[in-house]
Design an enzyme around this catalytic site. Structure first.
Site, PDB file in Angstrom:
ATOM      1  N   ASP A 102       0.845  -1.204   0.000  1.00 41.64           N
ATOM      2  CA  ASP A 102       0.000   0.000   0.000  1.00 41.64           C
ATOM      3  C   ASP A 102       0.874   1.246   0.000  1.00 41.64           C
ATOM      4  OD1 ASP A 102      -2.041  -1.794   0.514  1.00 41.64           O
ATOM      5  OD2 ASP A 102      -2.064  -1.367   2.670  1.00 41.64           O
TER       6      ASP A 102
HETATM    7  N1  URA Z   1      -1.033  -5.842   4.157  1.00 38.99           N
HETATM    8  C1  URA Z   1      -1.506  -4.591   4.147  1.00 38.99           C
HETATM    9  O1  URA Z   1      -2.497  -4.299   4.786  1.00 38.99           O
HETATM   10  N2  URA Z   1      -0.862  -3.672   3.392  1.00 38.99           N
HETATM   11  C2  URA Z   1       0.240  -3.947   2.671  1.00 38.99           C
HETATM   12  O2  URA Z   1       0.794  -3.060   2.014  1.00 38.99           O
HETATM   13  C3  URA Z   1       0.732  -5.256   2.702  1.00 38.99           C
HETATM   14  C4  URA Z   1       0.068  -6.197   3.452  1.00 38.99           C
END
Ligand code: URA
Length: 233
Positions: A102
């Site tokens: 993310d």
């Molecule tokens: N889980 C999440 O919530 N975000 C990420 O970027 C990777 C795994």
């Protein structure tokens, strides 16, 4: 493959651009001799404008993705590609992220131009472990280790329970979580499912391959020995 096509595929420009580079004697051997199309050459012995070539086809890179950068070729900047040589986006095949983090997540991100390798590492059947350090908004309740390990926890809106995940507690708001799936926003949603909230998320390892001390925003090639550390669980 011809030199022209090889360099064009590495992102040094269109075939016409690369032909112009060669004609301008900007493609040389290590000792400085200009290379002409049709000469014998090898990747490691070539320089463009005096600099070694970018990593060869089939390469695997690790990037320390900082918070704020997006894992996409096209989105609201900054993008992870802003941290890499611009040629990487021009390569054929393109240097693609292996899965995603993310925008608000930092840490270990792999990139490769090897589509089969990318598929092997991201396939749900591969069960490649990914380990995250998370800072939580609220103290743990105490039952999270067993709930995450149970194989019965469901994410909001999903009917298939999560595979067992390993939670290691550093202190009441700081944890290390290893998951073998790659569901959307998985770690954040796992903590939401147990009444908590992730305020900081950082991926430290994929399989046994660790980010180590690679600085935020920096990248390097993954060595052949390190590749074997990516084996599925
Ligand atoms: N889980 C999440 O919530 N975000 C990420 O970027 C990777 C795994």
């Amino acid at each position: 493959m011809t030199l022209i096509k090889y360099l064009a595929n590495l992102g040094y420009g269109s075939r016409r651009d690369v032909m112009a580079l060669v004609a301008a004697r900007r493609v040389t051997l290590l000792e400085g001799t200009a290379v002409r199309d049709g000469d014998l050459w090898s990747h490691d012995a070539l320089l463009v404008d005096g600099a070694p070539l970018d990593p060869p086809p089939g390469t695997l890179l690790m990037l320390h993705k900082p918070v704020g950068h997006v894992c996409s070729t096209r989105d609201v900047p900054p993008l992870i590609y802003d941290l890499l040589p611009p040629r990487f986006l021009q390569r054929t095949p393109v240097m693609a992220a292996v899965g995603r983090l993310d925008r608000d997540t930092s840490g270990l991100l792999l990139l490769t131009d090897d589509g089969a390798l990318n598929h092997r590492l991201t396939s749900p059947r591969a069960h490649v472990a990914k380990t995250y350090c998370a800072m939580l908004a609220h103290p743990l309740h105490g039952d999270e280790v067993s709930r995450f390990a149970s194989g019965t926890l469901r994410l909001s809106g999903e009917s298939t329970p999560l595979a067992p995940a390993a939670l290691v507690i550093d202190d009441e708001t700081s944890v290390r979580l290893t998951v073998t799936e790659g569901r959307y926003h998985q770690v954040r949603r796992m903590f939401a499912a147990v009444g908590n909230h992730v305020v900081q998320l950082h991926r430290v390892a994929i399989g046994a391959l660790e980010l180590g001390d690679l600085g935020a925003g920096c990248w390097r090639e993954v060595t052949p020995a390190e590749r074997s550390m990516l084996a599925p669980t």
